[in-house]
Every structure is written in structure tokens, then in C-alpha cells.
Design an enzyme around this catalytic site. Structure first.
Site, short mmCIF file in Angstrom:
data_model
loop_
_atom_site.label_atom_id
_atom_site.label_comp_id
_atom_site.label_asym_id
_atom_site.label_seq_id
_atom_site.Cartn_x
_atom_site.Cartn_y
_atom_site.Cartn_z
N GLU A 89 26.00 45.36 47.84
CA GLU A 89 25.17 45.39 46.63
C GLU A 89 24.27 44.16 46.62
O GLU A 89 23.60 43.89 45.63
CB GLU A 89 26.03 45.48 45.38
CG GLU A 89 27.07 44.39 45.23
CD GLU A 89 28.03 44.65 44.10
OE1 GLU A 89 27.58 44.67 42.94
OE2 GLU A 89 29.24 44.83 44.35
N CYS A 121 30.51 47.48 43.65
CA CYS A 121 31.62 47.10 44.53
C CYS A 121 32.30 48.30 45.18
O CYS A 121 33.17 48.12 46.04
CB CYS A 121 32.64 46.28 43.75
SG CYS A 121 31.92 44.80 43.04
N HIS A 247 40.86 46.28 43.27
CA HIS A 247 39.61 45.54 43.39
C HIS A 247 39.80 44.23 42.61
O HIS A 247 40.27 44.25 41.47
CB HIS A 247 38.45 46.36 42.80
CG HIS A 247 37.20 45.57 42.62
ND1 HIS A 247 36.56 44.98 43.69
CD2 HIS A 247 36.49 45.23 41.52
CE1 HIS A 247 35.51 44.32 43.24
NE2 HIS A 247 35.44 44.45 41.93
N1 CAA Z 1 44.14 28.01 29.78
C1 CAA Z 1 44.56 29.18 30.30
N2 CAA Z 1 43.90 30.36 30.09
C2 CAA Z 1 42.78 30.33 29.36
C3 CAA Z 1 42.28 29.14 28.79
C4 CAA Z 1 43.01 27.94 29.03
N3 CAA Z 1 42.60 26.76 28.53
N4 CAA Z 1 41.16 29.44 28.12
C5 CAA Z 1 40.93 30.77 28.26
N5 CAA Z 1 41.93 31.31 29.01
C6 CAA Z 1 42.07 32.71 29.43
C7 CAA Z 1 41.73 33.71 28.37
O1 CAA Z 1 42.80 33.93 27.47
C8 CAA Z 1 41.38 34.92 29.20
O2 CAA Z 1 42.57 35.56 29.65
P1 CAA Z 1 42.87 37.08 29.16
O3 CAA Z 1 41.74 37.92 29.69
O4 CAA Z 1 44.18 37.39 29.76
O5 CAA Z 1 42.87 37.04 27.66
C9 CAA Z 1 40.74 34.32 30.44
O6 CAA Z 1 41.11 32.95 30.46
C10 CAA Z 1 39.22 34.41 30.43
O7 CAA Z 1 38.77 33.92 29.23
P2 CAA Z 1 37.53 34.58 28.46
O8 CAA Z 1 37.68 36.06 28.40
O9 CAA Z 1 37.32 33.86 27.18
O10 CAA Z 1 36.37 34.18 29.50
P3 CAA Z 1 34.83 34.46 29.41
O11 CAA Z 1 34.42 35.04 28.12
O12 CAA Z 1 34.16 33.18 29.81
O13 CAA Z 1 34.51 35.54 30.55
C11 CAA Z 1 34.65 37.21 32.22
C12 CAA Z 1 35.41 36.12 31.45
C13 CAA Z 1 34.19 38.30 31.24
C14 CAA Z 1 35.58 37.80 33.27
C15 CAA Z 1 33.40 36.55 32.91
O14 CAA Z 1 33.83 35.60 33.86
C16 CAA Z 1 32.49 37.55 33.60
O15 CAA Z 1 31.60 38.13 32.98
N6 CAA Z 1 32.71 37.79 34.94
C17 CAA Z 1 31.90 38.74 35.71
C18 CAA Z 1 32.25 40.20 35.42
C19 CAA Z 1 33.56 40.66 36.02
O16 CAA Z 1 34.07 40.10 36.97
N7 CAA Z 1 34.09 41.75 35.46
C20 CAA Z 1 35.32 42.34 35.98
C21 CAA Z 1 35.36 43.86 35.79
S1 CAA Z 1 33.91 44.62 36.53
C22 CAA Z 1 34.26 44.57 38.21
O17 CAA Z 1 35.37 44.39 38.61
C23 CAA Z 1 33.11 44.75 39.17
C24 CAA Z 1 32.78 43.43 39.75
O18 CAA Z 1 33.28 43.06 40.82
C25 CAA Z 1 31.82 42.60 39.05
#
Ligand code: CAA
Length: 396
Positions: A89, A121, A247
């Protein structure tokens, strides 16, 4: 009820090779630079190191290196290949496929069919399924297929997706009576759905993502593909693989998917995670998201890190491509398949650690076309991206 047929466990993965960039940045360091508690990245996302591609590394060079690694590990030669598909991709051209550059770099034969597949992916799995169908149809005429999954994940500096970047390539040689994993083509459960969770408009180098929604879409797709796989395998049979590979955009996502699988199967997620899922996450946690290759990097990790013999055991695969298309299928590990894979882990120690400032400079430099001198090229022992000359990409 499932009928036994020719497509059950006759074809599959005969050799596997991996290529990762020569540099990485620790996510703890990135977290500190972004003013985020390091545990959020290392535990909350489940990733410790993020691979960073240098200016001379791109989707093509990673693909060529992974394929060369697969050839060497499996004793396969370029002349054995009759089909080469690159799933990506993060292609390098809107028309000329990555497989075309790879053909030149590897010296694949002229009577080899070459093309590129795309569906986020899922693109690599699309290539794998196409290769399996090619073999089962009789079109292979004694040849093998080379399916390469190669990507550089980019969301942008300081974006929420940044800690889920990564880069790497996994190459799979697909053939009859495979020496690593035979795939059950009769029970591949497919689920597709038009959603806007992750996309990259033609003019953008960075992906756009609706992060939290993408997690929901992934889990919905798992539910759908799992149900279809169970229907095809026979719902009267328990679903009890010896390992589950998901994945892995980041380790926590596999955790969430596994929790859902346990809920659907009425099993204890805490007990089964360490045994069935954790060995597949060791290598991904040190590289990050490699998009199309992520599921197959988890397979490499399982073969390298499983404390048990997997000989003759069934392994579950879940491939997810945003947008979306997903597949759940099963494979059977060929006796002896784990031999030689532990060396992959050691190879990860042989990379250069970057400071966050160096990583940011490398990230930005990929926007600038460069053309290294040919003497720089000839000094290198492996394929390198040298730059763009009159609109054409140059490798040496
Ligand atoms: N200590 C330990 N854990 C902590 C923490 C701390 N101090 N602070 C936060 N966390 C945890 C949260 O509780 C959360 O865990 P849970 O999901 O179990 O609740 C985790 O850390 C992440 O925190 P947030 O959800 O608040 O993080 P975020 O809002 O910054 O974004 C994300 C996370 C949405 C994955 C972002 O990184 C993102 O957009 N990533 C790209 C998209 C992605 O990978 N999507 C996956 C599905 S799509 C897919 O799989 C296709 C692909 O390859 C892209």
C-alpha cells in the site's frame, strides 16, 4: 459439513524471508520527545522499537532483500519462480509495479507473470490467495510463486498514528507440498465492507486514519471472517488451533482481537494469550507496523520464538486490510519448519539506534529526491535506492 478435497493442505508457504530497515528508534524515546508517558506506547500499544527506513531504503529494496532471504533460506532459485506478486500500500509508482523492479533486481525469468496487488494491509494476503489458486488451477506447471509483502508505514510526525509506524518486508515462496505451512484453502473465511477507517489519497505520502474507528472496523471484520471460517470448517467442530496469528498494527490490537475470539469461543483470554498469541508478537513489537507483511511477520515470530514444537499443528491466521477486506484461514505447520528461524531475532540486534532528531531528519529527507553517485552504489553489497533521474527510479 466440510468435504475433504484437493485444496486442503496441498499448497502453502515453502520458504519465508524477512527484510527490515537498518535503523530504529525506541518508542520510549519517542514518547518522551512527544510529552507522552512511555508506558502508553510500550504497554498501551504493545510496541517497543519502531523500524525507520533510511534514504536508500524503499518498498522495492526491502522487497528484493526479503525475497533474496527467502531464496537463501529455502534453497530456491530465481529460475523456479513463475509468478511474482508484490502486495503493497506504499507503492513507488502509479503504473509500474514494485514486482517489475524486483524482477530486475533478482533476475526473475522472462516467462514469469509479475504484478502488484493493493488493498491496504490485506494486499499481501490477496497475493497469497491468488498464488494458491494459480497452483491449484494447474497454471503453475511445476513452478513456484513468489509473494512479497512490502511497506513503509507513515502517518506523520507528531500524529496519533506516529508510534504505530514501522517498515519491513516479508517474502513468501508458495508451492506444492510446502516445507513451512500448508494452507487449508477450503475454509478461508472472507469478510469485506465499505468503510472509511484508513486511506491514503493519491497525492499524499502519509496515511489518513480515523484511529479509534479503525479499531472497531478491525474487530467487526474479525467477527465476520471468523463466522465465515467457522461455517466452512463446520460449526460442530471446536476451533482450537495451537497458535493464533493476527494482523498486528501494534501488539495491543492483537490482544483485543484475541479477547474477541475467546469471547466467541467461550474461552479464557488471559490464560490463552501467553500460550497462543505472545510468541507471534515478539518480532513485530521490535519493528512496528509493516502493513501488508504484518501477519506474516507474526508467523516468522511464531516460528522463531515458540517454546514448543509446532510440528503438524494447526495455526490460525487473521488478515485485515482497512477499507475493508479481511480473511481468517488456517494452516498446518510442516515438521521441521521452525529450524533456522531463531536467527531472525539475532538479526534485529544488528541495527542502528537513532535519536528522535535523527529519525525526524530521515522522515523529512524522504520527501526530497536524491541521486547518490554510482561509486556510492557500487560500494554496497545489496540493493539500494539511489534517487530519481528524469522521473525514473534508480537502484544500485
Ligand atoms: N500507561 C499504559 N497504558 C496507557 C497509558 C499509560 N500511561 N496511557 C494510555 N494507555 C493505553 C490506553 O488505555 C489504550 O489502551 P486500550 O486500547 O486497551 O484502552 C492505549 O494505551 C492507547 O491509548 P489511546 O487509545 O488513548 O491512544 P491514541 O488515541 O493516541 O491512539 C491509535 C491509538 C488509535 C491506535 C493510534 O495510534 C492510531 O490511529 N494508529 C493508527 C491506526 C491503527 O493502527 N489502527 C488499527 C486498526 S486498523 C488496522 O489494523 C490496519 C492498519 O494496519 C493500519
Amino acid at each position: 459439513m466440510l468435504q475433504c478435497n484437493m485444496t486442503q493442505f496441498s499448497y502453502g508457504i515453502d520458504a519465508l524471508g524477512v527484510a527490515v530497515p537498518s535503523a530504529y528508534v525506541p518508542l520510549e524515546d519517542l514518547a518522551l520527545a512527544r510529552g507522552v508517558p512511555p508506558l502508553k506506547y510500550t504497554e498501551g500499544l504493545g510496541t517497543s522499537l519502531m523500524a525507520v527506513a533510511g534514504p536508500d531504503e524503499d518498498t522495492v529494496t526491502l522487497a528484493a532483500r526479503a525475497a533474496a532471504d527467502a531464496f537463501e533460506r529455502g534453497g530456491v532459485s530465481a529460475a523456479d519462480i513463475g509468478l511474482c506478486i508484490v502486495g503493497t500500500e506504499t507503492a513507488v509508482d502509479h503504473s509500474k509495479p514494485v514486482s517489475s523492479f524486483v524482477q530486475g533486481l533478482l533476475g526473475l525469468p522472462a516467462n514469469c507473470r509479475i504484478f502488484e496487488t493493493k488493498h491496504a494491509c490485506y494486499g499481501g494476503t490477496a497475493g497469497l490467495m491468488t498464488a494458491l489458486d494459480w497452483l491449484a488451477s494447474g497454471s503453475a506447471r511445476g513452478k513456484k510463486a513468489l509473494v512479497i509483502c512490502s511497506d513503509i508505514a507513515r502517518y506523520g510526525l507528531g500524529s496519533p498514528g506516529e508510534p504505530t509506524q514501522g517498515a519491513g518486508s516479508v517474502a513468501l515462496v508458495i508451492g506444492e507440498a510446502p516445507r513451512l505451512v500448508a494452507i487449508d484453502m477450503a475454509t478461508v473465511g472472507t469478510h469485506s465492507n465499505h468503510v472509511y477507517d484508513f486511506w491514503r489519497p493519491l497525492e499524499s505520502k502519509d496515511a489518513f486514519v480515523d484511529g479509534h474507528y479503525s479499531v472497531t472496523c478491525y474487530l467487526d471484520a474479525f467477527r465476520g471472517a471468523h463466522a465465515e471460517h467457522r461455517r466452512l470448517a463446520g460449526t460442530d467442530r471446536p476451533d482450537r488451533p495451537s497458535a493464533l496469528l493476527y494482523h498486528v498494527p501494534y501488539g495491543k490490537m492483537a490482544h483485543k482481537a484475541h479477547r474477541l475470539w475467546c469471547e466467541l469461543e467461550g474461552l479464557d483470554a488471559v490464560e490463552s494469550f501467553e500460550r497462543l498469541v505472545a510468541p507471534g508478537l515478539v518480532i513485530p513489537s521490535r519493528i512496528g507496523n509493516v502493513y501488508t507483511g504484518s501477519l506474516y511477520l507474526a508467523l516468522a515470530s511464531l516460528l522463531a520464538c515458540s517454546p514448543e514444537s509446532l510440528d503438524g499443528r494447526d495455526v490460525s491466521f487473521f488478515s485485515y486490510g482497512s477499507g475493508s477486506c479481511a480473511e481468517r484461514f488456517r494452516g498446518r505447520v510442516t515438521p521441521g519448519a521452525q529450524r533456522g528461524f531463531a536467527s531472525l531475532l539475532a538479526r534485529l540486534d544488528d541495527r542502528r539506534k537513532l535519536t528522535v532528531a535523527e529519525y525526524e531528519a530521515m522522515f523529512r529527507s524522504r520527501d526530497e529526491p536524491r541521486l547518490a553517485s554510482m561509486s556510492e552504489a557500487s560500494a554496497s553489497g545489496r540493493a539500494r535506492f539511489l534517487g530519481v533521474d528524469a522521473g525514473k527510479r534508480v537502484y544500485g
